[in-house]
Write a protein that holds these residues in place. Structure first.
Motif, PDB file in Angstrom:
ATOM      1  N   TRP A 159     -17.773  10.720 -28.852  1.00 31.47           N
ATOM      2  CA  TRP A 159     -17.074  11.826 -28.220  1.00 31.47           C
ATOM      3  C   TRP A 159     -15.979  11.291 -27.323  1.00 31.47           C
ATOM      4  O   TRP A 159     -16.168  10.318 -26.590  1.00 31.47           O
ATOM      5  CB  TRP A 159     -18.039  12.676 -27.404  1.00 31.47           C
ATOM      6  CG  TRP A 159     -18.653  13.788 -28.217  1.00 31.47           C
ATOM      7  CD1 TRP A 159     -18.843  13.815 -29.555  1.00 31.47           C
ATOM      8  CD2 TRP A 159     -19.164  15.010 -27.713  1.00 31.47           C
ATOM      9  NE1 TRP A 159     -19.461  14.981 -29.918  1.00 31.47           N
ATOM     10  CE2 TRP A 159     -19.665  15.735 -28.802  1.00 31.47           C
ATOM     11  CE3 TRP A 159     -19.262  15.547 -26.445  1.00 31.47           C
ATOM     12  CZ2 TRP A 159     -20.236  16.991 -28.661  1.00 31.47           C
ATOM     13  CZ3 TRP A 159     -19.846  16.795 -26.313  1.00 31.47           C
ATOM     14  CH2 TRP A 159     -20.316  17.512 -27.411  1.00 31.47           C
ATOM     15  N   LYS A 160     -14.843  11.943 -27.389  1.00 30.17           N
ATOM     16  CA  LYS A 160     -13.696  11.598 -26.557  1.00 30.17           C
ATOM     17  C   LYS A 160     -13.632  12.580 -25.394  1.00 30.17           C
ATOM     18  O   LYS A 160     -14.395  13.538 -25.312  1.00 30.17           O
ATOM     19  CB  LYS A 160     -12.405  11.645 -27.383  1.00 30.17           C
ATOM     20  CG  LYS A 160     -12.446  10.808 -28.653  1.00 30.17           C
ATOM     21  CD  LYS A 160     -12.494   9.334 -28.333  1.00 30.17           C
ATOM     22  CE  LYS A 160     -12.382   8.506 -29.593  1.00 30.17           C
ATOM     23  NZ  LYS A 160     -13.444   7.615 -29.853  1.00 30.17           N
ATOM     24  N   ASN A 216     -13.773  16.389 -26.078  1.00 29.57           N
ATOM     25  CA  ASN A 216     -15.099  16.899 -26.439  1.00 29.57           C
ATOM     26  C   ASN A 216     -15.960  17.099 -25.192  1.00 29.57           C
ATOM     27  O   ASN A 216     -16.603  18.139 -25.023  1.00 29.57           O
ATOM     28  CB  ASN A 216     -15.819  15.927 -27.374  1.00 29.57           C
ATOM     29  CG  ASN A 216     -15.056  15.612 -28.623  1.00 29.57           C
ATOM     30  OD1 ASN A 216     -14.493  14.534 -28.729  1.00 29.57           O
ATOM     31  ND2 ASN A 216     -15.016  16.523 -29.569  1.00 29.57           N
ATOM     32  N   CYS A 217     -15.950  16.092 -24.331  1.00 27.75           N
ATOM     33  CA  CYS A 217     -16.751  16.160 -23.100  1.00 27.75           C
ATOM     34  C   CYS A 217     -16.224  17.254 -22.173  1.00 27.75           C
ATOM     35  O   CYS A 217     -16.994  17.974 -21.551  1.00 27.75           O
ATOM     36  CB  CYS A 217     -16.729  14.816 -22.378  1.00 27.75           C
ATOM     37  SG  CYS A 217     -17.450  13.474 -23.339  1.00 27.75           S
ATOM     38  N   GLN A 249     -14.689  20.007 -23.007  1.00 30.45           N
ATOM     39  CA  GLN A 249     -15.074  21.325 -23.521  1.00 30.45           C
ATOM     40  C   GLN A 249     -16.502  21.673 -23.133  1.00 30.45           C
ATOM     41  O   GLN A 249     -16.779  22.793 -22.689  1.00 30.45           O
ATOM     42  CB  GLN A 249     -14.919  21.380 -25.045  1.00 30.45           C
ATOM     43  CG  GLN A 249     -15.286  22.727 -25.641  1.00 30.45           C
ATOM     44  CD  GLN A 249     -14.369  23.838 -25.170  1.00 30.45           C
ATOM     45  OE1 GLN A 249     -13.163  23.740 -25.322  1.00 30.45           O
ATOM     46  NE2 GLN A 249     -14.935  24.889 -24.595  1.00 30.45           N
ATOM     47  N   LEU A 250     -17.407  20.729 -23.281  1.00 30.90           N
ATOM     48  CA  LEU A 250     -18.799  20.970 -22.897  1.00 30.90           C
ATOM     49  C   LEU A 250     -18.899  21.237 -21.399  1.00 30.90           C
ATOM     50  O   LEU A 250     -19.569  22.183 -20.967  1.00 30.90           O
ATOM     51  CB  LEU A 250     -19.688  19.789 -23.284  1.00 30.90           C
ATOM     52  CG  LEU A 250     -21.155  19.882 -22.886  1.00 30.90           C
ATOM     53  CD1 LEU A 250     -21.820  21.110 -23.503  1.00 30.90           C
ATOM     54  CD2 LEU A 250     -21.897  18.621 -23.274  1.00 30.90           C
ATOM     55  N   GLN A 276     -24.862  13.522 -30.034  1.00 34.16           N
ATOM     56  CA  GLN A 276     -23.630  13.457 -29.242  1.00 34.16           C
ATOM     57  C   GLN A 276     -23.728  14.405 -28.038  1.00 34.16           C
ATOM     58  O   GLN A 276     -23.407  14.029 -26.912  1.00 34.16           O
ATOM     59  CB  GLN A 276     -22.410  13.824 -30.097  1.00 34.16           C
ATOM     60  CG  GLN A 276     -22.248  13.000 -31.355  1.00 34.16           C
ATOM     61  CD  GLN A 276     -21.791  11.576 -31.090  1.00 34.16           C
ATOM     62  OE1 GLN A 276     -20.896  11.326 -30.296  1.00 34.16           O
ATOM     63  NE2 GLN A 276     -22.403  10.630 -31.769  1.00 34.16           N
ATOM     64  N   ARG A 277     -24.216  15.626 -28.295  1.00 35.35           N
ATOM     65  CA  ARG A 277     -24.361  16.603 -27.203  1.00 35.35           C
ATOM     66  C   ARG A 277     -25.416  16.166 -26.200  1.00 35.35           C
ATOM     67  O   ARG A 277     -25.207  16.250 -24.987  1.00 35.35           O
ATOM     68  CB  ARG A 277     -24.723  17.985 -27.773  1.00 35.35           C
ATOM     69  CG  ARG A 277     -23.532  18.668 -28.413  1.00 35.35           C
ATOM     70  CD  ARG A 277     -23.930  19.906 -29.176  1.00 35.35           C
ATOM     71  NE  ARG A 277     -24.422  19.466 -30.483  1.00 35.35           N
ATOM     72  CZ  ARG A 277     -25.465  19.992 -31.103  1.00 35.35           C
ATOM     73  NH1 ARG A 277     -26.116  20.981 -30.577  1.00 35.35           N
ATOM     74  NH2 ARG A 277     -25.838  19.545 -32.275  1.00 35.35           N
ATOM     75  N   THR A 308     -24.108  13.324 -24.064  1.00 38.19           N
ATOM     76  CA  THR A 308     -23.099  13.784 -23.105  1.00 38.19           C
ATOM     77  C   THR A 308     -23.742  14.525 -21.950  1.00 38.19           C
ATOM     78  O   THR A 308     -23.397  14.301 -20.783  1.00 38.19           O
ATOM     79  CB  THR A 308     -22.054  14.665 -23.809  1.00 38.19           C
ATOM     80  OG1 THR A 308     -21.471  13.918 -24.887  1.00 38.19           O
ATOM     81  CG2 THR A 308     -20.961  15.103 -22.847  1.00 38.19           C
TER      82      THR A 308
END
Length: 88
Positions: free
Chosen positions: A30-31, A34-35, A37-38, A76-77, A80
């Motif tokens: 994850w870039k 991505n992080c 957005q979460l 990935q989620r 993070t």
């Protein structure tokens, strides 16, 4: 296959099992977008006074005969969120 909704903190509390990402899973990639957005989704949850946020499906196997759950989808989620918790 049986699906169950559980609070994310139960994945991390360590009381039931240890989480394990199998070696055949892809590396964490994850870039920042991505992080971000979460993180923004979680901030919106707080601002909107919502009690929950749908993180997406987490697929796991194991846990029946050992204390380890292998994460097959959602690593990935989970990684993070774990990093966000550690930074907090």
């Amino acid at each position: 296959m049986k699906g169950t909704a559980i609070p994310i903190y139960e994945m991390f509390d360590g009381s039931k099992t240890k989480l394990q990402i199998p070696v055949y899973q892809r590396n964490y990639d994850w870039k920042v977008p991505n992080c971000q957005q979460l993180f923004d989704d979680l901030v919106d949850m707080v601002k909107e006074d919502r009690d929950t946020h749908f993180f997406g499906s987490i697929v796991e196997i194991g846990g029946d005969y050992s204390s380890k759950l292998q994460i097959i989808d959602g690593q990935q989620r989970l990684t993070t969120v774990y990093l966000l918790i550690l930074d907090y």
